[in-house]
Write a protein that holds these residues in place. Structure first.
Motif, PDB file in Angstrom:
ATOM      1  N   ALA A  28     101.236 -15.035 -86.985  1.00  0.00           N
ATOM      2  CA  ALA A  28     101.494 -13.729 -86.238  1.00  0.00           C
ATOM      3  C   ALA A  28     100.524 -13.030 -85.520  1.00  0.00           C
ATOM      4  O   ALA A  28     100.371 -12.485 -84.270  1.00  0.00           O
ATOM      5  N   GLN A  29      99.015 -13.096 -85.931  1.00  0.00           N
ATOM      6  CA  GLN A  29      97.861 -12.058 -85.712  1.00  0.00           C
ATOM      7  C   GLN A  29      97.634 -13.242 -84.865  1.00  0.00           C
ATOM      8  O   GLN A  29      96.808 -12.035 -83.276  1.00  0.00           O
ATOM      9  N   ASN A  30      97.987 -14.756 -84.672  1.00  0.00           N
ATOM     10  CA  ASN A  30      97.167 -15.076 -83.532  1.00  0.00           C
ATOM     11  C   ASN A  30      98.169 -15.666 -82.907  1.00  0.00           C
ATOM     12  O   ASN A  30      98.196 -16.409 -81.891  1.00  0.00           O
ATOM     13  N   PHE A  31      99.127 -14.853 -82.442  1.00  0.00           N
ATOM     14  CA  PHE A  31     100.202 -15.895 -81.978  1.00  0.00           C
ATOM     15  C   PHE A  31      99.502 -15.451 -80.327  1.00  0.00           C
ATOM     16  O   PHE A  31      99.501 -14.272 -79.827  1.00  0.00           O
ATOM     17  N   VAL A  32     100.096 -16.384 -79.581  1.00  0.00           N
ATOM     18  CA  VAL A  32      99.358 -16.386 -78.132  1.00  0.00           C
ATOM     19  C   VAL A  32     101.274 -16.214 -77.084  1.00  0.00           C
ATOM     20  O   VAL A  32     102.124 -17.391 -77.541  1.00  0.00           O
ATOM     21  N   HIS A  33     101.655 -15.097 -76.642  1.00  0.00           N
ATOM     22  CA  HIS A  33     102.324 -15.188 -75.378  1.00  0.00           C
ATOM     23  C   HIS A  33     102.437 -16.782 -74.772  1.00  0.00           C
ATOM     24  O   HIS A  33     101.737 -16.375 -73.438  1.00  0.00           O
ATOM     25  N   PHE A  34     103.377 -17.066 -74.215  1.00  0.00           N
ATOM     26  CA  PHE A  34     103.863 -18.063 -73.338  1.00  0.00           C
ATOM     27  C   PHE A  34     104.691 -17.981 -72.458  1.00  0.00           C
ATOM     28  O   PHE A  34     105.523 -16.583 -72.834  1.00  0.00           O
ATOM     29  N   VAL A  51      98.799 -24.083 -78.698  1.00  0.00           N
ATOM     30  CA  VAL A  51     100.326 -25.078 -78.507  1.00  0.00           C
ATOM     31  C   VAL A  51     100.828 -24.925 -79.997  1.00  0.00           C
ATOM     32  O   VAL A  51     101.655 -25.138 -79.857  1.00  0.00           O
ATOM     33  N   GLU A  52     100.063 -25.514 -80.495  1.00  0.00           N
ATOM     34  CA  GLU A  52     100.586 -25.774 -81.594  1.00  0.00           C
ATOM     35  C   GLU A  52     100.684 -24.432 -82.460  1.00  0.00           C
ATOM     36  O   GLU A  52     101.681 -23.906 -83.059  1.00  0.00           O
ATOM     37  N   MET A  53     100.008 -23.615 -81.986  1.00  0.00           N
ATOM     38  CA  MET A  53     100.419 -22.255 -83.282  1.00  0.00           C
ATOM     39  C   MET A  53     101.549 -21.598 -82.310  1.00  0.00           C
ATOM     40  O   MET A  53     102.766 -20.968 -83.466  1.00  0.00           O
ATOM     41  N   PHE A  54     102.356 -22.046 -81.717  1.00  0.00           N
ATOM     42  CA  PHE A  54     103.197 -21.252 -80.434  1.00  0.00           C
ATOM     43  C   PHE A  54     104.141 -21.798 -81.291  1.00  0.00           C
ATOM     44  O   PHE A  54     105.310 -21.228 -81.865  1.00  0.00           O
ATOM     45  N   TRP A  55     104.307 -23.145 -81.871  1.00  0.00           N
ATOM     46  CA  TRP A  55     105.418 -24.063 -81.795  1.00  0.00           C
ATOM     47  C   TRP A  55     105.613 -23.467 -83.481  1.00  0.00           C
ATOM     48  O   TRP A  55     106.828 -23.447 -83.567  1.00  0.00           O
ATOM     49  N   VAL A  83     104.887 -20.908 -84.961  1.00  0.00           N
ATOM     50  CA  VAL A  83     105.826 -19.042 -84.661  1.00  0.00           C
ATOM     51  C   VAL A  83     107.469 -19.718 -85.080  1.00  0.00           C
ATOM     52  O   VAL A  83     107.929 -18.662 -85.250  1.00  0.00           O
ATOM     53  N   LYS A  84     107.397 -20.318 -83.507  1.00  0.00           N
ATOM     54  CA  LYS A  84     108.765 -20.696 -82.551  1.00  0.00           C
ATOM     55  C   LYS A  84     109.478 -21.530 -83.711  1.00  0.00           C
ATOM     56  O   LYS A  84     110.568 -20.426 -83.910  1.00  0.00           O
ATOM     57  N   HIS A  85     109.248 -21.990 -84.939  1.00  0.00           N
ATOM     58  CA  HIS A  85     109.708 -22.439 -85.673  1.00  0.00           C
ATOM     59  C   HIS A  85     109.891 -22.243 -87.181  1.00  0.00           C
ATOM     60  O   HIS A  85     110.426 -23.235 -88.288  1.00  0.00           O
ATOM     61  N   GLN A  86     109.471 -21.246 -87.700  1.00  0.00           N
ATOM     62  CA  GLN A  86     109.149 -20.674 -88.893  1.00  0.00           C
ATOM     63  C   GLN A  86     110.024 -20.197 -89.679  1.00  0.00           C
ATOM     64  O   GLN A  86     110.157 -20.121 -90.925  1.00  0.00           O
ATOM     65  N   ASN A  87     111.264 -20.289 -89.025  1.00  0.00           N
ATOM     66  CA  ASN A  87     112.281 -19.476 -89.354  1.00  0.00           C
ATOM     67  C   ASN A  87     113.886 -20.498 -89.254  1.00  0.00           C
ATOM     68  O   ASN A  87     115.091 -20.072 -89.523  1.00  0.00           O
ATOM     69  N   THR A  88     113.099 -21.514 -88.713  1.00  0.00           N
ATOM     70  CA  THR A  88     113.947 -22.840 -88.937  1.00  0.00           C
ATOM     71  C   THR A  88     114.396 -24.150 -89.315  1.00  0.00           C
ATOM     72  O   THR A  88     112.784 -23.956 -90.186  1.00  0.00           O
TER      73      THR A  88
END
Length: 78
Positions: A27-33, A67-71, A73-78
């Motif tokens: 979450a610290q390294n999350f980049v907003h797209f 891009v990998e970090m975004f992906w 974070v978006k899929h950590q709860n799925t």
């Protein structure tokens, strides 16, 4: 990071009773797209899978790591 960022961290109390927010490394390294970038990442991933460098090459100014970090974070709860 603002308070509207959801459940990316958890609240805890310090020894003096003050509340702090613990944030995990991802979450610290999350980049907003932007919405357009998100859409492109999802469509490209369907086509080429986890080829982050290839996907990042289609989004000006984005690195494969972002891009990998975004992906992740978006899929950590799925």
């Amino acid at each position: 990071m603002d308070s509207s960022s959801g459940s990316q961290g958890k609240n805890s109390k310090t020894s003096d009773g003050c509340e702090t927010k613990e944030v995990n490394k991802t979450a610290q390294n999350f980049v907003h797209f932007t919405e357009e970038e998100e859409d492109l990442v999802f469509r490209m991933h369907r086509l080429v899978g986890n080829r982050w460098e290839l996907i990042a090459g289609r989004i000006p100014g984005r690195t494969a790591k972002e891009v990998e970090m975004f992906w992740a974070v978006k899929h950590q709860n799925t």
